[in-house]
Design an enzyme around this catalytic site. Structure first.
Site, PDB file in Angstrom:
ATOM      1  N   TYR A 154       0.844  -1.202   0.000  1.00 50.97           N
ATOM      2  CA  TYR A 154       0.000   0.000   0.000  1.00 50.97           C
ATOM      3  C   TYR A 154       0.880   1.254   0.000  1.00 50.97           C
ATOM      4  O   TYR A 154       1.903   1.313   0.689  1.00 50.97           O
ATOM      5  CB  TYR A 154      -0.928   0.026   1.221  1.00 50.97           C
ATOM      6  CG  TYR A 154      -2.080  -0.947   1.155  1.00 50.97           C
ATOM      7  CD1 TYR A 154      -2.478  -1.540  -0.046  1.00 50.97           C
ATOM      8  CD2 TYR A 154      -2.805  -1.278   2.300  1.00 50.97           C
ATOM      9  CE1 TYR A 154      -3.555  -2.432  -0.094  1.00 50.97           C
ATOM     10  CE2 TYR A 154      -3.882  -2.171   2.256  1.00 50.97           C
ATOM     11  CZ  TYR A 154      -4.248  -2.743   1.059  1.00 50.97           C
ATOM     12  OH  TYR A 154      -5.303  -3.612   1.023  1.00 50.97           O
TER      13      TYR A 154
ATOM     14  N   PHE B 141     -19.980   7.903  -5.365  1.00 53.49           N
ATOM     15  CA  PHE B 141     -20.127   9.337  -5.123  1.00 53.49           C
ATOM     16  C   PHE B 141     -19.812  10.161  -6.370  1.00 53.49           C
ATOM     17  O   PHE B 141     -19.871  11.383  -6.329  1.00 53.49           O
ATOM     18  CB  PHE B 141     -19.223   9.760  -3.953  1.00 53.49           C
ATOM     19  CG  PHE B 141     -19.524   8.976  -2.720  1.00 53.49           C
ATOM     20  CD1 PHE B 141     -20.599   9.311  -1.906  1.00 53.49           C
ATOM     21  CD2 PHE B 141     -18.772   7.854  -2.403  1.00 53.49           C
ATOM     22  CE1 PHE B 141     -20.901   8.558  -0.784  1.00 53.49           C
ATOM     23  CE2 PHE B 141     -19.059   7.102  -1.279  1.00 53.49           C
ATOM     24  CZ  PHE B 141     -20.136   7.440  -0.466  1.00 53.49           C
TER      25      PHE B 141
ATOM     26  N   GLY C 267     -15.147   1.848  -4.349  1.00 54.07           N
ATOM     27  CA  GLY C 267     -14.197   2.921  -4.639  1.00 54.07           C
ATOM     28  C   GLY C 267     -14.954   4.233  -4.507  1.00 54.07           C
ATOM     29  O   GLY C 267     -15.894   4.363  -3.728  1.00 54.07           O
TER      30      GLY C 267
ATOM     31  N   LEU D  77     -17.492   0.578  -0.617  1.00 51.16           N
ATOM     32  CA  LEU D  77     -18.282   1.652  -1.252  1.00 51.16           C
ATOM     33  C   LEU D  77     -18.049   1.676  -2.762  1.00 51.16           C
ATOM     34  O   LEU D  77     -18.444   2.630  -3.430  1.00 51.16           O
ATOM     35  CB  LEU D  77     -17.926   3.008  -0.633  1.00 51.16           C
ATOM     36  CG  LEU D  77     -18.070   3.101   0.887  1.00 51.16           C
ATOM     37  CD1 LEU D  77     -17.644   4.475   1.374  1.00 51.16           C
ATOM     38  CD2 LEU D  77     -19.504   2.799   1.319  1.00 51.16           C
TER      39      LEU D  77
END
Lengths: 307, 307, 307
Positions: A59, A224, A220, A218
């Site tokens: 990450y 939204f 990604g 969600l």
């Protein structure tokens, strides 16, 4: 104030919080400028009953573990209050990894042992609660992974083991070589990614009484996004209605609560880097999601009624 | 005259007729105007050796069970000559179900128990021979279904249990929580729907020595449609040739005989509401379907030779 | 000179060479004009450490076994130096098979026994090392195949049994009726056909410690075609680079070495009819294929990076 976030028993002697927090955006977020910001976030999680922290060696371009570990080193008393998950086996091209010529996977014993050494040092801890094989590796020799797991367990460096993104048959293959049950399979699932609900992945988890972890709960940022997306356009209005009905902070919490309703009792991994969003997210755990409301979201996500 | 319809051993102590009759069109058929018509149909079935009657709570908008039960109430001596299958877990929007806001599935213990009570009353019987979970429910808690099954069995209300439309992994999940074998998986199959022959569904049935039931064994009405349909256009001439070769009443009987040839030894469910078609259908059971003829139909259905 | 071709333990008491030679093109090759040519090829194989010879009753329109057997009859001392695999169950339309009206499959006991009799006579041998069911037959009665296998084994005509082109669930079904483990599943795999690496086929093989055999390990001729093929256009330059890096005779050897790197430890079946290509092919076994090089080929084959 007691938290709505309950516990999931992952193995005989390890439990996770029902929600985990994930570090994968830790180095790409304008909300995190320094170690103090990380500690604030960790405290927000612990205060909300979220004690499980999800990492991977890769990450942030191999950078998130050390960033997080730098904060943990300043508050070592927090370690015993958290469960740390990390992952290995993805190998990325990166200037700090000059021997990597192509993004690939590596499940050799040598790589797993080395990766854990790096993770321990980066995370400023002397044990990992759960180590996951990050991606199924077509070259995986299950016996060799088992050897690595046994050695790491014997040395006390890793306490429990699991996988990520494995199909049921990949899971069964590795499990067949292990003496103890794999403790999870961390997979992608959301209202925008329904596959594991129907392809046998979650059937296997429920059958084994294993809790999957869920990444991108969600979808990604897609949920939204403002640009046209027929699935999102169908799902969002329903999520908004449910947000109001259940008095939840936002549609993110509805989407998380929708996952928590699954009978495999998953542990969604939250990606937020905003401390104030953590308490919001915990609200997902506090509701009794009505069965018909759940199907209303499923139908919107699928774009067709159930048969 | 002895019937060509033989028996299938579904469990240690329950056998079905090789063909079942299904009620799903009972309330939508101009052939059925009253209770006497239903009784005539039931007698035609029993005379033909077809003793297994397939229902679901939701057939005919929750109306078929009671329609059939009204006939059975007038001839209660027939009950012991038949096996009654019914299903639960589909929940439809209907004015008689004001609490249903959306078509959904419900495999909670409470719903299963309530649904069986309704079915018993509607069917005018005090036991169901086999209860099926109608559709795989993504919210199914296998332990809870097992509890419901155990309680229904203990009370003598349901004697055997099975599922419908389950994938192999869904089947394995539920089976893992039960003490006795699931007695069937009722799935769609026909010359127009080949999936369970190749996707593992029928492999699982043969491996377990479980007889699947088959719905829409004629592909709905599609096999008889006049409008252009490339698959039907390929298959129908072959079925007609086989009808003549085997001296069968129609292509429907060829399509049924084709299914009966499968090594999982399925029980196709007939949808006809015409008493005179029942004896015709029984003829499907009387023939020895030649292997090469079987492949000729498969090849026509697939549209390509076997590899 | 010792051969780079090592051995694969297929069962407790049978091993194969790591590469097999396959007869399927034996009658269609301008390189093979007579029995002497066949013997030259066989000697080239044995000299290279390739002792496993793969046949099927149907290869060359039911002609390859007898062609090969004609050669073997002239050098019977070779029989004990080789393992002979053959297959049954495909039934082709052919003037020598006047009862075949359509290409189909036949896994009845009678057909299997008859097919083996033919194969023994054609191959001029009194035993077959391994018999494979050539294709999954939707009409397969697993108990009947088991009976045939048992009888052939008891009579000493066939020593070991396996399958070809089976899905995991078909494999499990047949295995469930056998007392001894199926010794292989011969499937198609190559840089142009990746399916068994990801669909569970090879997971099952590794889990069972069963070595799959691989047909068309070069993707048929496709890898060498000059006409535009986007996958080949991506893969070939990488294979050429690896050919030079590993000092291999050609890209065919790279493609074989790529398969040999798989953890299920497969046995690729070579289709070449040129004696001088055999020694070349054996070179595939002599290299240590680097993991990142392996992924470079995978990525070229898939057309996208690993996730």
């Amino acid at each position: 104030m007691s938290s709505p976030v309950s516990r999931r028993r992952m193995t005989k002697d390890l439990s996770f919080s029902q929600l985990a927090w994930g570090a994968w955006r830790l180095r790409n977020s304008s909300d995190i400028k320094n170690t103090a910001d990380i500690l604030a976030l960790v405290h927000a999680c612990l205060d909300a009953g979220i004690s499980t922290f999800d990492h991977a060696d890769v990450y942030g371009g191999y950078g998130c573990e050390a960033y997080f570990g730098g904060a943990l080193a300043k508050a070592p008393e927090l370690r015993s209050k958290m469960e740390i998950v990390t992952k290995c086996s993805v190998a990325l091209v990166k200037d700090t990894r000059p021997d990597h010529r192509i993004n690939h996977y590596n499940t050799t014993k040598a790589h797993i042992l080395l990766s854990v050494e790096n993770s321990l040092r980066n995370l400023a801890t002397d044990y990992i609660d759960m180590l996951l094989i990050h991606r199924p590796d077509p070259l995986m020799i299950a016996d060799e992974v088992a050897e690595a797991f046994n050695e790491l367990h014997r040395m006390g460096k890793v306490r429990h083991f699991g996988v990520s993104n494995f199909t049921p048959s990949q899971f069964n293959l590795l499990q067949s070589r292990l003496d103890t049950p794999l403790a999870t399979n961390q997979v992608e699932c959301s209202v925008l990614e329904l596959a594991p609900i129907f392809d046998g992945t979650f059937d296997q988890m429920q059958q084994r009484q294993t809790h999957p972890m869920i990444w991108s709960p969600l979808g990604g940022a897609r949920l939204f996004n403002t640009k046209a997306d027929p699935t999102v356009d169908r799902v969002r209005p329903v999520l908004e209605r449910m947000r109001d009905k259940y008095n939840l902070p936002g549609i993110a919490e509805v989407a998380i609560a929708w996952l928590l309703r699954l009978p495999c009792q998953p542990v969604p991994v939250l990606g937020t880097m905003k401390a104030h969003r953590i308490a919001d997210a915990a609200a997902s755990c506090g509701i009794q999601f009505d069965r018909q409301d759940w199907f209303e979201i499923l139908v919107a996500a699928q774009g067709h009624s159930v048969p």
